[in-house]
Design a protein around this motif. Structure first.
Motif, PDB file in Angstrom:
ATOM      1  N   ARG A   1       0.835  -1.208   0.000  1.00 22.43           N
ATOM      2  CA  ARG A   1       0.000   0.000   0.000  1.00 22.43           C
ATOM      3  C   ARG A   1       0.869   1.257   0.000  1.00 22.43           C
ATOM      4  O   ARG A   1       0.494   2.288  -0.577  1.00 22.43           O
ATOM      5  N   HIS A   2       2.017   1.187   0.625  1.00 20.63           N
ATOM      6  CA  HIS A   2       2.987   2.286   0.549  1.00 20.63           C
ATOM      7  C   HIS A   2       3.424   2.487  -0.904  1.00 20.63           C
ATOM      8  O   HIS A   2       3.457   3.616  -1.407  1.00 20.63           O
TER       9      HIS A   2
ATOM     10  N   MET B   1       3.588   5.342  -6.247  1.00 18.06           N
ATOM     11  CA  MET B   1       3.530   5.163  -7.700  1.00 18.06           C
ATOM     12  C   MET B   1       2.201   5.610  -8.304  1.00 18.06           C
ATOM     13  O   MET B   1       2.073   5.690  -9.525  1.00 18.06           O
ATOM     14  N   ASN B   2       1.197   5.857  -7.444  1.00 24.43           N
ATOM     15  CA  ASN B   2      -0.154   6.204  -7.910  1.00 24.43           C
ATOM     16  C   ASN B   2      -0.718   5.095  -8.806  1.00 24.43           C
ATOM     17  O   ASN B   2      -1.308   5.353  -9.865  1.00 24.43           O
ATOM     18  N   LEU B   3      -0.537   3.859  -8.349  1.00 26.46           N
ATOM     19  CA  LEU B   3      -1.049   2.683  -9.053  1.00 26.46           C
ATOM     20  C   LEU B   3      -2.070   1.975  -8.165  1.00 26.46           C
ATOM     21  O   LEU B   3      -2.066   2.147  -6.939  1.00 26.46           O
ATOM     22  N   ASP B   4      -2.908   1.151  -8.777  1.00 21.15           N
ATOM     23  CA  ASP B   4      -4.069   0.609  -8.063  1.00 21.15           C
ATOM     24  C   ASP B   4      -3.984  -0.866  -7.703  1.00 21.15           C
ATOM     25  O   ASP B   4      -4.928  -1.409  -7.133  1.00 21.15           O
TER      26      ASP B   4
ATOM     27  N   ASP C   1      -6.659   0.937  -1.425  1.00 22.73           N
ATOM     28  CA  ASP C   1      -7.642   1.276  -0.405  1.00 22.73           C
ATOM     29  C   ASP C   1      -7.277   2.678   0.079  1.00 22.73           C
ATOM     30  O   ASP C   1      -6.332   2.860   0.839  1.00 22.73           O
ATOM     31  N   MET C   2      -8.033   3.683  -0.351  1.00 22.14           N
ATOM     32  CA  MET C   2      -7.662   5.066  -0.081  1.00 22.14           C
ATOM     33  C   MET C   2      -7.773   5.422   1.413  1.00 22.14           C
ATOM     34  O   MET C   2      -7.022   6.261   1.904  1.00 22.14           O
ATOM     35  N   ALA C   3      -8.709   4.793   2.134  1.00 20.70           N
ATOM     36  CA  ALA C   3      -8.826   5.062   3.567  1.00 20.70           C
ATOM     37  C   ALA C   3      -7.600   4.545   4.310  1.00 20.70           C
ATOM     38  O   ALA C   3      -7.034   5.231   5.177  1.00 20.70           O
ATOM     39  N   TYR C   4      -7.182   3.311   3.992  1.00 15.42           N
ATOM     40  CA  TYR C   4      -5.955   2.748   4.579  1.00 15.42           C
ATOM     41  C   TYR C   4      -4.778   3.655   4.240  1.00 15.42           C
ATOM     42  O   TYR C   4      -3.944   3.972   5.100  1.00 15.42           O
ATOM     43  N   GLU C   5      -4.715   4.072   2.987  1.00 15.13           N
ATOM     44  CA  GLU C   5      -3.590   4.884   2.518  1.00 15.13           C
ATOM     45  C   GLU C   5      -3.507   6.213   3.270  1.00 15.13           C
ATOM     46  O   GLU C   5      -2.410   6.669   3.624  1.00 15.13           O
TER      47      GLU C   5
END
Length: 346
Positions: free
Chosen positions: A154-155, A160-163, A186-190
């Motif tokens: 997730r880091h 990298m702005n990859l999904d 997961d944007m919340a985790y991020e």
């Protein structure tokens, strides 16, 4: 946290970078493998270890697991080929240190990248483990990615702005003994990860304030062994404050609670040991017994291992001091105890 449009920066080309220079480069920020320590979920090191490493105070000693690290490095291309064979996807490398354009303390040094059929790009992380540790990739029968590897992925996705991140973990010696998993962004985790990494980098590393120990006891003790070194017998006694003394008192409370519980356990263990002795007595010299109803088979098998007892070791030292000196190793262990102070005489 909303999705932003950005491209990662390239901090440095690592194609020809020597390992000492690469290690120095890593100190300019937090890499993916650092994320688990920041979150307090690393099984390998504490946040304090990471703090020491970034400031060059104490470098994590990899000597104890150098074989595992070397095996992982040597097998990385092979595991990448296994990933390709199992997925039909072609991996490639970009030998550089990436940097998040919005959060410059976030760095990424990736194993591989892969272009997906839908035109997007994903990250591929290569892992190796032993056969017994493969179970960490399942939970309650379901497929998972171990949490400390998840934080790493997730880091990387954030930098990298990859999904998507794929993981390929080899635990055996053939293609069937390799695990392939993937996780999606997961944007919340991020958002939480970025906040915690920001705090660690600014409030601890840049401020030169060590983070508190929050991990389990064994990991903390190992961290202390690395940072403090051998015992200093002539060091003056430390005088504890009231807060520290409360910790001592709580330890003694738990010690007493454990003693009371152990009393019950010991009663059960004693009865089990008595029954075991009676069963063995019934078996005589036989190593196996079977019950008439066929419900149980009892074995009492011998086990042998070669050892050198204390007397043999002393004889070796006296008779063959050169061999003794070559093969003997000395390690330090420390015994922890708390004793109540005796009341002063009136």
């Amino acid at each position: 946290m909303t999705r932003q449009q950005y491209e990662p920066l390239i901090l440095a080309d690592t194609e020809q970078l020597a390992r000492p220079d690469w290690l120095e480069l890593r100190k300019k920020g937090l890499g993916g493998s650092d994320a688990a320590a920041v979150l307090g979920i690393s099984p390998f090191r504490t946040a304090r270890d990471l703090y020491y490493d970034k400031l060059g105070i104490v470098t994590t000693d990899d000597q104890a697991n150098w074989v595992a690290l070397e095996v992982g490095t040597l097998l990385e291309p092979l595991v990448a080929r296994i990933f390709e064979a199992k997925t039909g996807l072609k991996v490639y490398q970009r030998k550089c240190m990436f940097q998040h354009p919005l959060y410059p303390w976030m760095l990424a040094d990736l194993d591989y990248l892969v272009d997906l059929p839908d035109g997007t790009t994903a990250i591929v992380e290569i892992k190796t483990t032993n056969y017994n540790a493969k179970d960490k990739w399942w939970y309650n029968g379901g497929e998972i990615v171990p949490v400390y590897y998840e934080s790493q992925g997730r880091h990387y996705m954030s930098v990298m702005n990859l999904d998507r991140v794929y993981y390929c973990c080899l635990y055996g010696n053939n293609e069937d003994e390799a695990i392939v998993r993937h996780i999606d962004r997961d944007m919340a985790y991020e958002a939480e990860l970025i906040a915690l990494e920001r705090d660690f980098w600014h409030e601890n590393v840049l401020a030169r304030i060590p983070p508190p120990y929050t991990e389990d006891g064994d990991l903390i003790l190992e961290s202390l062994r690395r940072s403090l070194g051998p015992a200093t017998k002539d060091a003056p006694a430390v005088v504890f404050s009231k807060t520290q003394e409360a910790r001592v008192a709580r330890y003694l409370e738990l010690q007493e609670e454990k003693r009371l519980r152990d009393t019950d356990v010991k009663t059960v263990e004693a009865e089990m040991q008595r029954l075991k002795a009676l069963i063995v007595a019934d078996m005589g010299v036989s190593c196996t017994a079977v019950c008439e109803n066929g419900g149980y088979t009892v074995t009492w098998n011998p086990s042998h291992r070669a050892t050198i007892d204390k007397n043999g070791l002393e004889r070796l030292k006296e008779v063959h001091p050169d061999i003794y000196a070559e093969y003997i190793t000395v390690s330090e262990s420390r015994r922890f105890s708390i004793k109540r102070a005796k009341p002063e005489a009136a």
